[in-house]
Design a protein around this motif. Structure first.
Motif, PDB file in Angstrom:
ATOM      1  N   GLU A  68       0.766  -1.133  -0.085  1.00 20.77           N
ATOM      2  CA  GLU A  68       0.019   0.143   0.078  1.00 20.77           C
ATOM      3  C   GLU A  68       0.745   1.421  -0.015  1.00 20.77           C
ATOM      4  O   GLU A  68       0.339   2.137  -0.361  1.00 20.77           O
ATOM      5  N   LEU A  69       2.043   1.245   0.291  1.00 18.32           N
ATOM      6  CA  LEU A  69       2.977   2.421   0.491  1.00 18.32           C
ATOM      7  C   LEU A  69       3.697   2.462  -0.861  1.00 18.32           C
ATOM      8  O   LEU A  69       4.231   3.735  -1.183  1.00 18.32           O
ATOM      9  N   SER A  70       3.305   1.847  -1.906  1.00 17.68           N
ATOM     10  CA  SER A  70       4.037   2.145  -3.338  1.00 17.68           C
ATOM     11  C   SER A  70       2.794   2.397  -4.118  1.00 17.68           C
ATOM     12  O   SER A  70       1.896   1.930  -4.513  1.00 17.68           O
ATOM     13  N   LEU A  71       3.054   3.572  -4.804  1.00 14.58           N
ATOM     14  CA  LEU A  71       1.921   4.241  -5.793  1.00 14.58           C
ATOM     15  C   LEU A  71       2.576   4.323  -7.023  1.00 14.58           C
ATOM     16  O   LEU A  71       3.720   4.382  -7.022  1.00 14.58           O
ATOM     17  N   SER A  72       1.876   4.523  -8.344  1.00 15.91           N
ATOM     18  CA  SER A  72       2.323   4.708  -9.540  1.00 15.91           C
ATOM     19  C   SER A  72       1.674   5.660 -10.234  1.00 15.91           C
ATOM     20  O   SER A  72       0.831   6.115 -10.050  1.00 15.91           O
ATOM     21  N   PHE A  73       2.511   5.799 -11.383  1.00 15.44           N
ATOM     22  CA  PHE A  73       2.383   6.772 -12.404  1.00 15.44           C
ATOM     23  C   PHE A  73       2.651   6.414 -13.787  1.00 15.44           C
ATOM     24  O   PHE A  73       3.256   5.530 -13.921  1.00 15.44           O
ATOM     25  N   ARG A  74       1.914   7.074 -14.851  1.00 12.67           N
ATOM     26  CA  ARG A  74       2.494   6.459 -16.072  1.00 12.67           C
ATOM     27  C   ARG A  74       3.182   7.610 -16.924  1.00 12.67           C
ATOM     28  O   ARG A  74       3.297   8.789 -16.595  1.00 12.67           O
ATOM     29  N   TYR A  75       4.373   7.071 -17.655  1.00 12.04           N
ATOM     30  CA  TYR A  75       5.292   7.953 -18.373  1.00 12.04           C
ATOM     31  C   TYR A  75       4.440   8.817 -19.346  1.00 12.04           C
ATOM     32  O   TYR A  75       3.425   8.226 -20.107  1.00 12.04           O
ATOM     33  N   ASN A  76       4.945  10.196 -19.520  1.00 11.96           N
ATOM     34  CA  ASN A  76       4.365  11.197 -20.350  1.00 11.96           C
ATOM     35  C   ASN A  76       3.062  11.488 -19.912  1.00 11.96           C
ATOM     36  O   ASN A  76       2.333  12.210 -20.755  1.00 11.96           O
ATOM     37  N   ASP A  77       2.591  11.080 -18.934  1.00 11.24           N
ATOM     38  CA  ASP A  77       1.431  11.540 -18.193  1.00 11.24           C
ATOM     39  C   ASP A  77       1.503  12.536 -17.010  1.00 11.24           C
ATOM     40  O   ASP A  77       1.454  11.835 -16.023  1.00 11.24           O
ATOM     41  N   ILE A  78       1.807  13.553 -17.088  1.00  9.70           N
ATOM     42  CA  ILE A  78       2.123  14.566 -16.080  1.00  9.70           C
ATOM     43  C   ILE A  78       0.858  14.446 -15.119  1.00  9.70           C
ATOM     44  O   ILE A  78       1.020  14.760 -13.749  1.00  9.70           O
ATOM     45  N   ALA A  79      -0.411  14.545 -15.717  1.00  9.72           N
ATOM     46  CA  ALA A  79      -1.685  14.424 -14.871  1.00  9.72           C
ATOM     47  C   ALA A  79      -1.484  13.410 -13.806  1.00  9.72           C
ATOM     48  O   ALA A  79      -2.228  13.318 -12.751  1.00  9.72           O
ATOM     49  N   ILE A  92       4.663  11.383   0.198  1.00 12.20           N
ATOM     50  CA  ILE A  92       5.488  10.540  -0.817  1.00 12.20           C
ATOM     51  C   ILE A  92       6.825  11.034  -0.400  1.00 12.20           C
ATOM     52  O   ILE A  92       7.588  12.297  -0.619  1.00 12.20           O
ATOM     53  N   ALA A  93       7.676  10.006  -0.362  1.00 16.02           N
ATOM     54  CA  ALA A  93       9.212  10.403   0.142  1.00 16.02           C
ATOM     55  C   ALA A  93      10.049  10.557  -1.233  1.00 16.02           C
ATOM     56  O   ALA A  93      10.981  11.362  -1.213  1.00 16.02           O
ATOM     57  N   CYS A  94       9.672   9.777  -2.022  1.00 12.03           N
ATOM     58  CA  CYS A  94      10.494   9.994  -3.564  1.00 12.03           C
ATOM     59  C   CYS A  94       9.632   9.346  -4.686  1.00 12.03           C
ATOM     60  O   CYS A  94       8.690   8.705  -4.663  1.00 12.03           O
ATOM     61  N   LEU A  95      10.092   9.834  -5.575  1.00 13.47           N
ATOM     62  CA  LEU A  95       9.614   9.533  -7.053  1.00 13.47           C
ATOM     63  C   LEU A  95      10.777   8.795  -7.559  1.00 13.47           C
ATOM     64  O   LEU A  95      12.016   9.326  -7.805  1.00 13.47           O
ATOM     65  N   ILE A  96      10.856   7.513  -8.306  1.00 18.73           N
ATOM     66  CA  ILE A  96      11.685   6.933  -9.010  1.00 18.73           C
ATOM     67  C   ILE A  96      11.318   6.560 -10.402  1.00 18.73           C
ATOM     68  O   ILE A  96      10.041   5.916 -10.519  1.00 18.73           O
ATOM     69  N   MET A  97      12.146   6.699 -11.373  1.00 24.00           N
ATOM     70  CA  MET A  97      11.672   6.461 -12.616  1.00 24.00           C
ATOM     71  C   MET A  97      13.263   6.084 -13.368  1.00 24.00           C
ATOM     72  O   MET A  97      14.059   6.735 -13.065  1.00 24.00           O
ATOM     73  N   GLU A  98      13.013   5.740 -14.852  1.00 25.97           N
ATOM     74  CA  GLU A  98      13.858   5.606 -15.773  1.00 25.97           C
ATOM     75  C   GLU A  98      13.862   7.037 -16.583  1.00 25.97           C
ATOM     76  O   GLU A  98      12.589   7.497 -16.716  1.00 25.97           O
ATOM     77  N   GLU A 107       6.724  17.176 -24.518  1.00 26.63           N
ATOM     78  CA  GLU A 107       6.253  18.308 -23.648  1.00 26.63           C
ATOM     79  C   GLU A 107       6.759  18.205 -22.481  1.00 26.63           C
ATOM     80  O   GLU A 107       6.048  18.809 -21.442  1.00 26.63           O
ATOM     81  N   ASP A 108       8.209  18.359 -22.242  1.00 28.24           N
ATOM     82  CA  ASP A 108       8.901  18.661 -21.187  1.00 28.24           C
ATOM     83  C   ASP A 108       8.404  17.809 -20.066  1.00 28.24           C
ATOM     84  O   ASP A 108       8.760  18.174 -18.963  1.00 28.24           O
ATOM     85  N   PHE A 109       8.054  16.465 -20.034  1.00 24.79           N
ATOM     86  CA  PHE A 109       7.431  15.784 -19.171  1.00 24.79           C
ATOM     87  C   PHE A 109       8.425  15.599 -17.937  1.00 24.79           C
ATOM     88  O   PHE A 109       8.283  15.660 -16.738  1.00 24.79           O
ATOM     89  N   LEU A 110       9.692  15.182 -18.220  1.00 21.37           N
ATOM     90  CA  LEU A 110      10.531  14.915 -17.286  1.00 21.37           C
ATOM     91  C   LEU A 110      11.058  16.219 -16.686  1.00 21.37           C
ATOM     92  O   LEU A 110      11.229  15.916 -15.150  1.00 21.37           O
ATOM     93  N   ALA A 115      10.488  19.210 -11.374  1.00 19.41           N
ATOM     94  CA  ALA A 115       9.880  20.651 -10.872  1.00 19.41           C
ATOM     95  C   ALA A 115       8.917  20.162  -9.786  1.00 19.41           C
ATOM     96  O   ALA A 115       8.870  20.805  -8.852  1.00 19.41           O
ATOM     97  N   LEU A 116       7.971  19.419 -10.012  1.00 19.82           N
ATOM     98  CA  LEU A 116       7.060  18.998  -9.203  1.00 19.82           C
ATOM     99  C   LEU A 116       7.504  18.291  -8.009  1.00 19.82           C
ATOM    100  O   LEU A 116       7.086  18.661  -6.851  1.00 19.82           O
ATOM    101  N   CYS A 117       8.638  17.356  -8.119  1.00 22.01           N
ATOM    102  CA  CYS A 117       9.045  16.901  -6.797  1.00 22.01           C
ATOM    103  C   CYS A 117       9.982  17.979  -6.006  1.00 22.01           C
ATOM    104  O   CYS A 117       9.797  17.860  -4.729  1.00 22.01           O
ATOM    105  N   ARG A 118      10.501  18.797  -6.736  1.00 22.41           N
ATOM    106  CA  ARG A 118      10.998  19.786  -6.061  1.00 22.41           C
ATOM    107  C   ARG A 118      10.110  20.746  -5.251  1.00 22.41           C
ATOM    108  O   ARG A 118      10.261  20.952  -3.860  1.00 22.41           O
TER     109      ARG A 118
END
Length: 334
Positions: A68-79, A92-98, A107-110, A115-118
């Motif tokens: 339950e502590l691990s959440l996910s998002f989709r690549y190139n989907d900033i929403a 959220i302690a960290c966001l990890i991705m390749e 569209e400057d996803f990365l 910036a959102l993490c900051r």
């Protein structure tokens, strides 16, 4: 390493990638005082440890409370990233991705993710196990203009020897060391941690990366391979069913049926026929040792393979596959 990896104020060595990605997660949790991890669902593998493997179908043995502590998002989907932060404020302690696998960031996803993490006070971790020393001498993070808080490298860093690296900001990394007065993070330990052959190989490998055109060669060789592969598939009339795609330095191969769906039986046939024609091609990984000769041999094998693939599409794969069908790595049962 400090010269090659922009964010490497401090470095920790280990023996495999799962250990350093988990170490990064542990440090992020200690540094932020938060528990949750946000990872990219479209990237295939981060760790055999609970925080990641518990999110896959191979979750037996992992407590539900940990999953339950691990959440996910989709690549190139900033929403999807924004939604995860909105639904878990200050957790959220960290966001990890390749930085990338087979899809270009759009569209400057990365940069938006960084910036959102900051803004959220979340540690931004870029996993460079595959992209490191393949996309760019300083990793895909440099290619895409990123500066993560922590990053992980492995595989190519020691030319296949057992070395993995966690690097990052000093204020985070030092929590896993001995020279501070804060709560200690027991980061990494292992019987074979002091084995130094891999480190010696790593030093020599990095010298070669820095002095010879290794990265350019990977891109050029991969481009010749994928362009030739796709041209032959089109000639065989199966260009929509068999495709090499992604970044030329690390291409992927998709095997599909007539309905455009990824097919494990047809992938099995592709692997079988490539082997029959002298090439093991579970995946394409151009190396500095590969020359035009290896590309030519691979394409010759692919041409013969495509003839059988086309027949299987017409008459049915079951008439051609000779052994068990390959299975996805992440499955609940064998």
């Amino acid at each position: 390493l400090v010269e090659l990896i922009p964010c490497a104020e401090m470095v920790k060595f280990a023996k495999n990638g799962s250990n350093v990605t988990t170490a990064a997660v542990k440090l992020a949790r200690a540094f932020t005082g938060r528990d949750k991890v946000l990872y990219c669902k479209d990237h295939p593998f981060f760790s055999f440890d609970d925080w990641f493997i518990g999110t896959t179908p191979c979750n037996s043995g992992v407590p539900e409370t940990g999953r339950e502590l691990s959440l996910s998002f989709r690549y190139n989907d900033i929403a999807s990233v924004e939604q995860a932060f909105a639904e878990n404020p200050g957790q959220i302690a960290c966001l990890i991705m390749e930085a990338a696998t087979c899809e270009e960031p759009r569209e400057d996803f990365l940069l938006k993710v960084q910036a959102l993490c900051r803004r959220q006070g979340t540690v931004f971790i870029v996993d460079e196990m595959i992209t490191g020393f393949r996309w760019h001498l300083q990793g895909a993070q440099t290619l895409f203009g990123l500066k993560p808080d922590m990053t992980t490298f492995g595989k190519g860093i020691a030319n296949g020897f057992s070395v993995a690296v966690l690097a990052g900001r000093k204020d985070i990394m030092e929590l896993g060391g001995l020279y501070h007065n804060k709560e200690r993070v027991f980061l990494l330990s292992g019987t074979h941690g002091a084995e130094n052959v891999g480190l010696a190989v790593m030093r020599e490998a990095l010298k070669i990366y820095s002095s010879e055109p290794v990265i350019d060669h990977l891109w050029q060789t991969g481009r010749a391979l994928t362009d030739g592969f796709n041209a032959l598939a089109h000639e065989a009339g199966i260009g929509e069913q068999v495709q090499a795609f992604g970044f030329p330095c690390s291409p992927y191969v998709a095997c599909k049926d007539l309905n455009g769906q990824v097919s494990m039986p047809l992938r099995t046939l592709f692997l079988q026929e490539m082997i029959r024609n002298g090439v093991i091609a579970t995946y394409f990984a151009p190396s500095y040792a590969h020359s035009d000769i290896e590309v030519e041999k691979t394409l010759e094998a692919a041409k013969c393979t495509f003839e059988i693939y086309a027949q299987a599409l017409d008459k049915g794969w079951e008439h051609y596959v000779e052994g068990p069908v390959v299975k996805p790595v992440f499955r609940a049962r064998n």
